[in-house]
Design an enzyme around this catalytic site. Structure first.
Site, mmCIF file in Angstrom:
data_model
loop_
_atom_site.group_PDB
_atom_site.id
_atom_site.type_symbol
_atom_site.label_atom_id
_atom_site.label_comp_id
_atom_site.label_asym_id
_atom_site.label_seq_id
_atom_site.Cartn_x
_atom_site.Cartn_y
_atom_site.Cartn_z
ATOM 1 N N ASP A 183 -4.766 26.482 -32.422
ATOM 2 C CA ASP A 183 -4.038 27.542 -31.736
ATOM 3 C C ASP A 183 -4.965 28.701 -31.387
ATOM 4 O O ASP A 183 -4.833 29.334 -30.353
ATOM 5 C CB ASP A 183 -2.902 28.023 -32.649
ATOM 6 C CG ASP A 183 -1.880 28.880 -31.921
ATOM 7 O OD1 ASP A 183 -0.994 29.428 -32.599
ATOM 8 O OD2 ASP A 183 -1.964 29.011 -30.693
ATOM 9 N N HIS A 208 5.554 31.769 -38.347
ATOM 10 C CA HIS A 208 4.358 31.828 -37.500
ATOM 11 C C HIS A 208 4.509 33.049 -36.602
ATOM 12 O O HIS A 208 5.020 32.968 -35.497
ATOM 13 C CB HIS A 208 4.304 30.525 -36.676
ATOM 14 C CG HIS A 208 3.078 30.376 -35.836
ATOM 15 N ND1 HIS A 208 2.152 29.381 -36.023
ATOM 16 C CD2 HIS A 208 2.619 31.081 -34.774
ATOM 17 C CE1 HIS A 208 1.188 29.479 -35.120
ATOM 18 N NE2 HIS A 208 1.447 30.488 -34.354
ATOM 19 N N HIS A 221 3.311 36.293 -34.339
ATOM 20 C CA HIS A 221 2.219 36.839 -33.545
ATOM 21 C C HIS A 221 2.182 38.347 -33.719
ATOM 22 O O HIS A 221 3.212 38.992 -33.921
ATOM 23 C CB HIS A 221 2.390 36.461 -32.064
ATOM 24 C CG HIS A 221 1.891 35.088 -31.768
ATOM 25 N ND1 HIS A 221 1.863 34.546 -30.517
ATOM 26 C CD2 HIS A 221 1.383 34.125 -32.578
ATOM 27 C CE1 HIS A 221 1.346 33.332 -30.566
ATOM 28 N NE2 HIS A 221 1.057 33.052 -31.807
ATOM 29 N N CYS A 275 -2.636 36.527 -26.754
ATOM 30 C CA CYS A 275 -1.278 36.295 -26.286
ATOM 31 C C CYS A 275 -1.345 36.006 -24.799
ATOM 32 O O CYS A 275 -1.822 36.831 -24.029
ATOM 33 C CB CYS A 275 -0.409 37.526 -26.537
ATOM 34 S SG CYS A 275 1.246 37.359 -25.857
ATOM 35 N N ASN A 319 -2.213 35.712 -32.499
ATOM 36 C CA ASN A 319 -2.024 35.264 -33.877
ATOM 37 C C ASN A 319 -2.353 36.363 -34.890
ATOM 38 O O ASN A 319 -3.241 37.188 -34.663
ATOM 39 C CB ASN A 319 -2.933 34.068 -34.157
ATOM 40 C CG ASN A 319 -2.415 32.793 -33.529
ATOM 41 O OD1 ASN A 319 -1.239 32.459 -33.665
ATOM 42 N ND2 ASN A 319 -3.271 32.080 -32.821
#
Lengths: 345, 427
Positions: A56, A247, A249, A280, A289
């Site tokens: 990711d 998860h 951000h 992002c 992240n």
């Protein structure tokens, strides 16, 4: 497979008061009091961190990162104690050229001990490629937002779930665990707010099809405890707590407070990315992240075990940031590196 | 988690203007066909490239609001937020207020697999203690700017203060009457105070370590919970500083000038390391007893986490009423918002912050310092906590000073929303 059951603490404070896993006490200010206060009472004793940096984190990088660098990063992450590291993704290189070397990465980490390496597989073909490349764990991803599902993977939620059911069935036959991701769990760049009931619906579908863990993603980072709590409430009604991961951000700087809230609700698995790798895509220049170092710092301070050595983690972060020629997007890493540099003077 | 199917990031999209980007996220947007590795066809769904945008009945809803971020920006600026108190916490039914679009989604009723009351108890505990209103004390013009190397012109400082006041901030720390030898940035304190004396909508406290209270309607004194830090920072022991401040309080009282007390190093000290909560409680109590109307507890080096903040607050709240306490967290380790959240849960209702995250950490070069007011307001809005602050106007103040300083805002919220509004303004 899957996360261990979180141990809830009781008022007499079974949790070890002083952080045991750090190598340098100068870096840590841990709780030295029994956590009798109700705001800290229900925290898990152990949190499993799922490191998503190599996949990711790196997938959005413009410059192709050499396979050798990716492999070295993964090895350094494993040696810091992280026991789940998302290694790569078997999606089309046309869409994600950064991860075109998925097979080579899997080859190179074949003998690395001490961690699990889930890989993303968007469909059956990707799954088959992953398995032949040696993957022992896979991940699929759905969305809680119909619009986002259509724009991101070009099909409705229902169609995507049907597709993933195929992957899950194939995985089950091979006893390969499947991690399910849900995106847009509190907000969607198209639709705005996403109702918690939708998230619960998708979570239940993924759980019923056999996912060993379901990661709830605040894709655009808009969540706050005010939206995270009802979302988690709804999901926890239909999926066991120990199967859930969060998860978040950090696009709006909200990730750590959202993680704290999730821990207070009993969540014990957190996704993060070393040095905050991974921007992002919906707000250019904005962060994405949450940084693993920042998460570990908070967990250490709470006296929560992670088995992650923050110093070694910072080495991994330092390594990849040096390659990418930019400073870490982790405030903890910046602060501690600076402190270390100053102490040498 | 990002999209896995597309080149992510706007800069990867060849020559796309904003409208194209919006359409990209709408159904029916153009997609290439199956790739040559034979792995892609399943996500293409056989749909051919179609720019008519009419192939999906849902599209009607999207055209109604061409750029979704407008909704979000409008929401945050008008203080509309999900208010947990307005929700029904019954299973599967959560009202999200007006922003929730009702969809034709199958009514999914699930039988409970767990103890609903257990979950509800937890969430009640998490939300119950949070105050309905939080006062934000803006420290940007003083704490934020004082570490800037280049002298910021008086007029810029004054304009910043004005913009901050117009965003709804009711308390803005304007400047400091310390010796210009130590803090040259604030040598223009007198001029600043003169220029803002007409601002009636806000209180403008001024830091003073001694009796120079001329022109100020409110003063602040600065003690430490760490002996070493007290000596290195203000060149005297904690006791000596308290003696000094008692004199300030007496003088201030005679002029009916309120005094705000600051305690630094409340969880950690760059010299001593961990600070015992009892020490913090001692200093806080002294400041309270000498007449400070409010005590701001500062995590000067940003090392705190809820694990250390909670015992510290417990100790202080045992000797000073909660409503007299403020928290002043630094974001040096990225921990401030979670520390603020836990403080709110403990009943604290005053938070210090700095617009655009102005003010670095002098103890870790390059590290950040103050928590950004925009990020705090964003979280409070999301919690349904009132602040009376207009986030959009606050961002204007932040943009103004960031532009002058020639660098990006230290607020992630500001950066995120600015990118979004920049895009939307192109429509």
């Amino acid at each position: 497979m899957g996360s261990r059951a979180p141990k809830l603490l009781h008022g007499n404070g079974n949790r070890s008061p002083i952080n045991k896993q750090s190598t340098s006490s100068a870096y840590h200010y841990s709780s030295n009091c029994n956590p009798t206060n109700q705001v800290l009472r229900n925290l898990p004793a152990y949190v499993n961190i799922v490191e998503v940096g190599p996949r990711d984190g790196l997938q959005n990088e413009k410059e192709i990162v050499p396979t050798a660098v990716k492999v070295q990063l993964i090895k350094m992450l494993v040696s810091s104690g992280l026991n789940v590291v998302e290694a790569t993704s078997f999606v089309s290189p046309k869409w994600v050229p950064q991860l075109a070397d998925a097979k080579d990465v899997m080859d190179a980490i074949r003998n690395v001990q001490g961690a699990r390496f889930p890989v993303l597989t968007p469909n059956l073909k990707g799954f088959e490629a992953a398995i032949s490349a040696g993957a022992k764990e896979v991940a699929i991803f759905a969305s809680a937002s119909e619009s986002f599902s259509k724009s991101n993977i070009n099909c409705s939620i229902e169609d995507s779930l049907a597709r993933f059911t195929d992957v899950a069935s194939a995985a089950k036959e091979l006893s390969v665990p499947v991690r399910g991701y849900i995106s847009c769990v509190v907000g969607c760049p198209v639709e705005g707010t996403v109702p918690p009931s939708k998230v619960a619906y998708v979570a239940k579908q993924l759980f019923d099809m056999g996912c060993s863990e379901i990661s709830l993603g605040d894709t655009i980072g808009v969540g706050t405890p005010g939206t995270v709590i009802p979302m988690l409430e709804n999901v926890m009604n239909v999926v066991p707590l120990d199967k859930l991961a969060v998860h978040f951000h950090d696009t709006y700087g909200q990730a750590l407070s959202n993680i704290l809230t999730s821990l207070q609700m009993g969540i014990s698995t957190v996704d993060s990315s070393v040095s905050g790798l991974g921007g992002c895509p919906y707000a250019k220049g904005a962060s994405g992240n949450v940084a693993t170092e920042d998460v570990v710092y908070m967990l250490n301070g709470l006296g929560i075990q992670t088995n992650v050595d923050l110093e070694k983690l910072m080495l991994a972060g330092g390594f990849i940031c040096k390659h990418l020629k930019r400073p870490p997007s982790s405030k903890t890493a910046v602060a501690l590196s600076s402190k270390k540099a100053n102490s040498k003077l | 988690m990002s999209s896995l199917e597309e080149p992510l990031g706007f800069d990867k999209l060849p020559s796309m203007n904003t409208i194209d980007r919006i359409q990209r996220f709408s159904v029916g947007a153009c997609r290439p066909k199956a790739d040559d590795m034979g792995m892609g066809n399943c996500w293409i769904d056989g749909r051919s490239c179609n720019t008519s945008n009419s192939c999906d009945e849902d599209h009607e809803e999207f055209t109604g609001e061409t750029f979704p971020w407008r909704r979000h920006v409008r929401d945050v600026s008008e203080g509309e937020a999900f208010n947990p108190r307005a929700t029904s916490l019954s299973k599967n039914r959560v009202k999200l207020g007006h922003v929730c679009k009702s969809r034709n989604w199958p009514d999914q009723q699930y039988s409970s697999k767990r103890n609903d009351r257990g979950i509800r108890d937890i969430t009640n505990k998490l939300l119950k203690g949070i105050p309905k209103f939080v006062k934000i004390v803006e420290v940007g013009p003083r704490d934020g700017l004082q570490n800037e190397k280049n002298i910021v012109p008086t007029s810029v400082k004054v304009e910043l203060i004005r913009r901050l006041v117009s965003s709804g901030l009711s308390v803005v720390e304007a400047t400091s009457f310390v010796s210009p030898k130590w803090v040259p940035q604030l040598a223009d304190a007198k001029d600043v105070m003169k220029a803002v004396c007409d601002l009636a909508d806000a209180r403008l406290p001024v830091l003073t370590p001694n009796l120079k209270v001329a022109g100020a309607k409110e003063v602040a004194v600065f003690a430490s919970a760490s002996e070493s830090f007290s000596k290195s920072n203000i060149n005297c022991s904690i006791e000596e500083s308290l003696v000094r401040y008692r004199a300030v309080c007496v003088a201030a009282k005679e002029h009916s000038i309120p005094v705000r007390g600051y305690v630094s190093c409340v969880v950690g000290c760059p010299v001593e390391g961990a600070i015992p909560p009892s020490k913090v409680a001692f200093v806080a109590k002294e400041l309270y007893n000498m007449g400070c109307f409010e005590i701001s507890l500062g995590d000067t080096i940003g090392v705190g986490t809820p694990g250390t903040v909670v015992p510290m607050l417990e100790a202080v709240m045992a000797v000073v009423p909660a409503e007299k306490l403020a928290v002043h967290f630094h974001d040096t380790y990225g921990q401030s918002l979670s520390n603020i959240l836990i403080s709110l849960q403990m009943g604290i209702s005053i938070v210090d912050s700095s617009v655009a995250g102005l003010g670095g950490c002098p103890y870790a070069k390059g590290a950040s310092g103050n928590v950004a007011t925009e990020d705090v307001v964003y979280m409070l809005n999301g919690l349904g906590v009132k602040t009376n602050i207009d986030l959009a106007k606050l961002m204007l103040a932040g943009d103004f000073i960031s532009d002058h300083l020639g660098r990006q805002s230290g607020s992630k919220t500001a950066v995120a929303l600015c990118r979004v509004t920049t895009e939307s303004s192109k429509i």
